[in-house]
Design a protein around this motif. Sequence first.
Motif, PDB file in Angstrom:
ATOM      1  N   PHE A 158       0.872  -1.178   0.000  1.00  0.00           N
ATOM      2  CA  PHE A 158       0.000   0.000   0.000  1.00  0.00           C
ATOM      3  C   PHE A 158       0.905   1.222   0.000  1.00  0.00           C
ATOM      4  O   PHE A 158       1.500   1.543   1.025  1.00  0.00           O
ATOM      5  CB  PHE A 158      -0.916  -0.022   1.214  1.00  0.00           C
ATOM      6  N   TRP A 185       0.520   4.113   4.789  1.00  0.00           N
ATOM      7  CA  TRP A 185       0.881   4.871   5.990  1.00  0.00           C
ATOM      8  C   TRP A 185       0.790   6.380   5.756  1.00  0.00           C
ATOM      9  O   TRP A 185       1.265   6.897   4.748  1.00  0.00           O
ATOM     10  CB  TRP A 185       2.322   4.549   6.382  1.00  0.00           C
ATOM     11  N   PHE A 216       0.366  13.169  -7.176  1.00  0.00           N
ATOM     12  CA  PHE A 216       0.538  12.380  -5.956  1.00  0.00           C
ATOM     13  C   PHE A 216      -0.657  11.459  -5.798  1.00  0.00           C
ATOM     14  O   PHE A 216      -1.792  11.842  -6.099  1.00  0.00           O
ATOM     15  CB  PHE A 216       0.661  13.300  -4.740  1.00  0.00           C
ATOM     16  N   HIS A 217      -0.386  10.257  -5.305  1.00  0.00           N
ATOM     17  CA  HIS A 217      -1.438   9.250  -5.141  1.00  0.00           C
ATOM     18  C   HIS A 217      -1.166   8.448  -3.866  1.00  0.00           C
ATOM     19  O   HIS A 217      -0.124   7.814  -3.748  1.00  0.00           O
ATOM     20  CB  HIS A 217      -1.419   8.322  -6.364  1.00  0.00           C
ATOM     21  N   ARG A 218      -2.077   8.494  -2.911  1.00  0.00           N
ATOM     22  CA  ARG A 218      -1.952   7.668  -1.699  1.00  0.00           C
ATOM     23  C   ARG A 218      -2.963   6.540  -1.766  1.00  0.00           C
ATOM     24  O   ARG A 218      -4.178   6.788  -1.672  1.00  0.00           O
ATOM     25  CB  ARG A 218      -2.168   8.506  -0.428  1.00  0.00           C
ATOM     26  N   MET A 219      -2.488   5.318  -1.909  1.00  0.00           N
ATOM     27  CA  MET A 219      -3.395   4.170  -1.933  1.00  0.00           C
ATOM     28  C   MET A 219      -4.094   4.041  -0.574  1.00  0.00           C
ATOM     29  O   MET A 219      -3.532   4.405   0.463  1.00  0.00           O
ATOM     30  CB  MET A 219      -2.604   2.893  -2.240  1.00  0.00           C
ATOM     31  N   ASP A 220      -5.320   3.537  -0.587  1.00  0.00           N
ATOM     32  CA  ASP A 220      -6.011   3.307   0.678  1.00  0.00           C
ATOM     33  C   ASP A 220      -5.176   2.372   1.543  1.00  0.00           C
ATOM     34  O   ASP A 220      -4.574   1.424   1.047  1.00  0.00           O
ATOM     35  CB  ASP A 220      -7.399   2.712   0.427  1.00  0.00           C
ATOM     36  N   ASP A 221      -5.111   2.676   2.830  1.00  0.00           N
ATOM     37  CA  ASP A 221      -4.361   1.904   3.831  1.00  0.00           C
ATOM     38  C   ASP A 221      -2.856   2.165   3.821  1.00  0.00           C
ATOM     39  O   ASP A 221      -2.121   1.557   4.613  1.00  0.00           O
ATOM     40  CB  ASP A 221      -4.616   0.391   3.710  1.00  0.00           C
ATOM     41  N   GLY A 248       6.088   3.197   1.549  1.00  0.00           N
ATOM     42  CA  GLY A 248       4.960   2.472   2.118  1.00  0.00           C
ATOM     43  C   GLY A 248       5.271   1.044   2.517  1.00  0.00           C
ATOM     44  O   GLY A 248       4.431   0.373   3.103  1.00  0.00           O
TER      45      GLY A 248
END
Lengths: 144, 144, 144, 144
Positions: free
Chosen positions: D25, D47, D40-45, D115
Amino acid sequence: MHVTIENAEAAIRAAIEKAREIDTFMCIAIVDSGADLKAFHRMDDAWVGSIDIAIKKAKTAVFFGMPTGEIGKLSQPGGPLYGIEHSNGGLITFPGGLPIVDSEGVMVGAIGVSGSSVENDHAVATAGAKALGAWELPAHPWRT
Amino acid sequence: MHVTIENAEAAIRAAIEKAREIDTFMCIAIVDSGADLKAFHRMDDAWVGSIDIAIKKAKTAVFFGMPTGEIGKLSQPGGPLYGIEHSNGGLITFPGGLPIVDSEGVMVGAIGVSGSSVENDHAVATAGAKALGAWELPAHPWRT
Amino acid sequence: MHVTIENAEAAIRAAIEKAREIDTFMCIAIVDSGADLKAFHRMDDAWVGSIDIAIKKAKTAVFFGMPTGEIGKLSQPGGPLYGIEHSNGGLITFPGGLPIVDSEGVMVGAIGVSGSSVENDHAVATAGAKALGAWELPAHPWRT
Amino acid sequence: MHVTIENAEAAIRAAIEKAREIDTFMCIAIVDSGADLKAFHRMDDAWVGSIDIAIKKAKTAVFFGMPTGEIGKLSQPGGPLYGIEHSNGGLITFPGGLPIVDSEGVMVGAIGVSGSSVENDHAVATAGAKALGAWELPAHPWRT
């Protein structure tokens, strides 16, 4: 002289009681006379942005030994302290921060409150400061 | 999911009890699952320098969903995470910060403790986290 | 409660579509309910200076659960929140930031847009927020 | 020369695909050749603490035109770049950041991934950079 944690918690409890009475959700910070954080309490549903503001209000009140709103009157455009907010890592100069003064006139810390209108913030800060007996300010200079 | 203020205060009370039991003077910080400060308590006579460390330990524990000391093992010179402390406005990667995990395995926040040896800091943080029922860490990913 | 990445990307796509329709070049940021960055998109030819403004607008909207422009009305010289921009690492208080509220009235994050006039920034932010179903703001408090 | 948003998104998609393949993740950041955030891309779950690390890895890779891990080899105690992490608002010098070099040998930006383990971060960053055709690094100096 520094506010004790017992006193800090008493001030927070009084502030919370007032916050609930007027149906608000507040962040409440207590700093000692060195402007160092002593206690902090974020009520459920209080704004996340109020964390830093409550702490900065408390610090600002100790930094200059006066209510934050008094500094704000002097920091307006054209005023004698215009731009003072840029000092000390960032000040907040609208109401909601109050020095905590003990019964002998010594400033032992400050309370900062954020989470509602400035009138409500000030009312809750006042309730917190008064729980320690006195916040009416003797003449400068403060003994710290 | 965020720790409630009621839970945060319960964790702080349990931490204080442990701190007194081992005769230490601690700063104790609770953050929510977004790493935003929920509650803070500085015991009388705790080091002023521990204020920021306690808060950064709590934030660090939430940032990576693990005890701060685990990160410190990896951030030593020559280690895979050397220098990670420069991120996120400054991390603290020695023991004393622990995620707070609810009974369903959800990380709802973290506790950070500073004021004594890292062994004592860790013991006090553990007491605080356990007051909320569970801090044993389920496998990543955290649901937050 | 946090916006999912799927929702964040849907909001960005809707914002881009609006930006193109009105012939602008925008930076678009999505933060979760803890004000932590979830997704960011800088259209080609968007101002480099808009990167930070878009992110700060999104954070500001979550910090206080209201459109950024509403805060700006209160933070003018002589206004009750004068100088609030000094908090939280720097706020942006002109239009272009909007809370993202789900259909149950929960604030799950916010969108911030920068790159054109504030009217255009606001229009693009609105298109992004509406893609998730609702941004009309229920009464405080937000559940987060 | 700058990476386009179309290219940035292609790199992110390729990185996500790799991240899913190895069951991680991730936070994924793309900066242009000026070290300014492009996407920017933050995957679910993922940190929360990885947001800043992914962005700093991408910036670090552009700042010096090399993989972040190469800098980390030089910044160990006793090494020639010891302490370089204190520059530029904070560097991250362990693996997971890679320059993005186009087919003509021009560095057009960088990707930063955080991550998981540094091995996984590096693998995902490599997948992202390779989606744009080439990340093998020609000799310094870079043309930007």
